[in-house]
Design a protein around this motif. Structure first.
Motif, PDB file in Angstrom:
ATOM      1  N   ALA A  15     -24.951  16.828 -10.734  1.00 52.93           N
ATOM      2  CA  ALA A  15     -24.091  16.040 -11.624  1.00 52.93           C
ATOM      3  C   ALA A  15     -23.581  16.915 -12.749  1.00 52.93           C
ATOM      4  CB  ALA A  15     -24.888  14.874 -12.211  1.00 52.93           C
ATOM      5  N   ALA A  17     -22.855  18.231 -16.315  1.00 54.30           N
ATOM      6  CA  ALA A  17     -23.673  18.128 -17.518  1.00 54.30           C
ATOM      7  C   ALA A  17     -22.984  17.253 -18.554  1.00 54.30           C
ATOM      8  CB  ALA A  17     -23.924  19.526 -18.100  1.00 54.30           C
ATOM      9  N   ILE A  37     -27.124   5.960 -13.765  1.00 56.16           N
ATOM     10  CA  ILE A  37     -27.078   7.151 -12.917  1.00 56.16           C
ATOM     11  C   ILE A  37     -27.139   6.710 -11.456  1.00 56.16           C
ATOM     12  CG2 ILE A  37     -28.088   8.632 -14.676  1.00 56.16           C
ATOM     13  CD1 ILE A  37     -30.662   8.697 -13.013  1.00 56.16           C
ATOM     14  N   VAL A  71     -23.050   8.426 -14.499  1.00 59.48           N
ATOM     15  CA  VAL A  71     -23.034   9.758 -13.900  1.00 59.48           C
ATOM     16  C   VAL A  71     -23.345   9.578 -12.423  1.00 59.48           C
ATOM     17  CG1 VAL A  71     -23.913  12.107 -14.005  1.00 59.48           C
ATOM     18  CG2 VAL A  71     -23.917  10.702 -16.081  1.00 59.48           C
ATOM     19  N   VAL A  74     -26.107  12.309  -8.677  1.00 59.04           N
ATOM     20  CA  VAL A  74     -27.265  12.905  -9.349  1.00 59.04           C
ATOM     21  C   VAL A  74     -28.383  13.090  -8.324  1.00 59.04           C
ATOM     22  CG1 VAL A  74     -28.986  12.654 -11.174  1.00 59.04           C
ATOM     23  CG2 VAL A  74     -26.659  11.780 -11.519  1.00 59.04           C
ATOM     24  N   ASP A  79     -32.733  17.691 -11.817  1.00 57.81           N
ATOM     25  CA  ASP A  79     -31.439  17.400 -12.418  1.00 57.81           C
ATOM     26  C   ASP A  79     -31.372  15.960 -12.916  1.00 57.81           C
ATOM     27  OD1 ASP A  79     -29.047  18.860 -13.045  1.00 57.81           O
ATOM     28  OD2 ASP A  79     -27.963  17.441 -11.773  1.00 57.81           O
ATOM     29  N   CYS A  80     -32.072  15.072 -12.231  1.00 53.82           N
ATOM     30  CA  CYS A  80     -32.130  13.682 -12.677  1.00 53.82           C
ATOM     31  C   CYS A  80     -32.773  13.595 -14.055  1.00 53.82           C
ATOM     32  CB  CYS A  80     -32.923  12.850 -11.672  1.00 53.82           C
ATOM     33  SG  CYS A  80     -33.358  11.204 -12.268  1.00 53.82           S
ATOM     34  N   VAL A  83     -30.262  14.632 -16.688  1.00 51.32           N
ATOM     35  CA  VAL A  83     -29.213  13.643 -16.943  1.00 51.32           C
ATOM     36  C   VAL A  83     -29.766  12.456 -17.735  1.00 51.32           C
ATOM     37  CG1 VAL A  83     -27.613  12.023 -15.852  1.00 51.32           C
ATOM     38  CG2 VAL A  83     -27.850  14.343 -14.946  1.00 51.32           C
ATOM     39  N   GLU A  86     -30.172  13.479 -21.367  1.00 48.97           N
ATOM     40  CA  GLU A  86     -28.896  13.598 -22.068  1.00 48.97           C
ATOM     41  C   GLU A  86     -28.295  12.223 -22.360  1.00 48.97           C
ATOM     42  OE1 GLU A  86     -26.661  16.256 -19.627  1.00 48.97           O
ATOM     43  OE2 GLU A  86     -27.701  18.032 -20.371  1.00 48.97           O
TER      44      GLU A  86
END
Length: 361
Positions: A15, A17, A37, A71, A74, A79-80, A83, A86
């Motif tokens: 995904a 950033a 997500i 997003v 993902v 990486d999940c 995200v 963030e």
């Protein structure tokens, strides 16, 4: 089985950033920021599309009281976690994680942001600020199986599955149990393709099934490719999954299971605004309108519609439950005695097939 929904999805594209912003508390009078997500794209015409439709429903119902962000694509894994963190740092005070494999990351990030509310779809791990929500997809499968039992000329269906996890096994079993109430000789052949959305794989699997004599296709994958093949090959039909897919197979879609997440999203957001949110655990279906049955296709006669509607309304008013015994497994062993209904815990750990299901290769 130890696998669970979407826990073994292969990682897709990372995904994009999100910019890091300072965290701030939700204050009365400003919009509640809500993040989503998705494990796939909102254009998959199925599972992720349905979740995004739920986000749009939330915006429509609550208007200026909310501000949403999503997003897509993902991957389940590190990486999940990034995200989620963030989204929390951006000031989202309610975050929906819509795939099972996001669970570990949800719990970890939730500990770091105790003032943020998280909800995890199809998961099992809770915390003071982590709630769970799910849908009884199997109820829709019972309606589809009823239609298949009436319309199939061969008495043979194919089922394109993602992974052999309880949610998918439950759907296969529900489908064939319903079909066999109409045609006791009805059988179904599951094929697992180890992905939630691969149009080429889904299409190739559908073609192979049709070549082997099936004339109805069901699926627990996210796209319309199998339905398109069904229309091209002129078989009896198939079923949309997650959303109405009739535009891709207008003559062949018999009906569809529609995931209607919007009311849940709106209720959760309103609860956060009101200060009444708690870490709930919901598993809702046709009765609560979280699972819907789409329009019946042109091949579904009035008689078959009536039978399908009886199954749909029976599950709504509680007079019918597809997993009420007697139920034997596909080796002939009685698993559910006559008059007994399987518990939710038993359903959510289902790892065996009922009579009529061919053992997957």
């Amino acid at each position: 089985m130890t696998l669970n929904r979407r826990s073994i999805l292969k990682a897709g594209a990372a995904a994009a950033a999100l910019p890091l912003l300072g965290s701030r508390a939700f204050a009365q009078g400003e919009p509640l920021k809500v993040g989503f997500i998705y494990v796939g794209t909102i254009n998959d015409n199925g599972y992720n599309y349905a979740h995004n439709q739920g986000r749009l429903y939330l915006e429509e119902k609550l208007g200026d009281a909310v501000e949403t962000t999503y997003v897509e694509n993902v991957p389940e894994g590190p990486d999940c976690e990034r995200v989620l963190r963030e989204l929390a740092q951006q000031g989202n005070k309610l975050i929906f994680a819509t795939s099972f494999g996001f669970g570990d990351s949800v719990i970890k990030v939730a500990q770091q942001f105790p003032d943020v509310k998280f909800e995890h779809a199809t998961g099992y791990m809770k915390a003071d600020n982590v709630g769970l929500y799910n849908a009884r997809f199997y109820e829709g499968r019972a309606v589809c199986g009823t239609i298949a039992g009436h319309l199939s000329k061969t008495g043979k269906a194919g089922y394109i599955g993602s992974f052999p996890i309880p949610e998918v096994v439950m759907g296969i079993n529900s489908f064939v149990l319903a079909a066999r109430k109409v045609n006791p000789d009805f059988t179904i052949r599951p094929v697992y393709i180890s992905t939630w959305n691969d149009p080429a794989k889904e299409a190739d699997t559908a073609r192979a099934m049709i070549d082997q004599g099936i004339d109805v296709i069901a699926q627990h994958t996210d796209g319309p490719a199998a339905l398109q093949v069904a229309q091209e090959r002129g078989i009896v039909g198939g079923f949309g999954q997650g959303a109405d897919m009739s535009e891709f197979a207008p003559e062949t879609q018999l009906t569809s299971i529609i995931d209607h997440w919007g009311p849940h999203y709106a209720a959760s957001a309103q609860a956060v605004i009101d200060g009444t949110w708690t870490a709930g655990d919901t598993w809702e279906g046709l009765k609560e309108d979280v699972v819907q049955i789409g329009p019946y296709g042109p091949k579904v006669t009035d008689e078959v519609k009536a039978a399908a509607e009886a199954v749909r309304t029976g599950q709504i008013d509680g007079s019918f439950h597809i997993f009420t015994g007697p139920i034997k497994d596909n080796t002939g062993v009685e698993r559910v005695p006559a008059g007994q209904t399987m518990t939710d815990a038993e359903l959510l750990s289902m790892d065996w097939y009922v009579e009529g299901v061919e053992q997957p290769a």
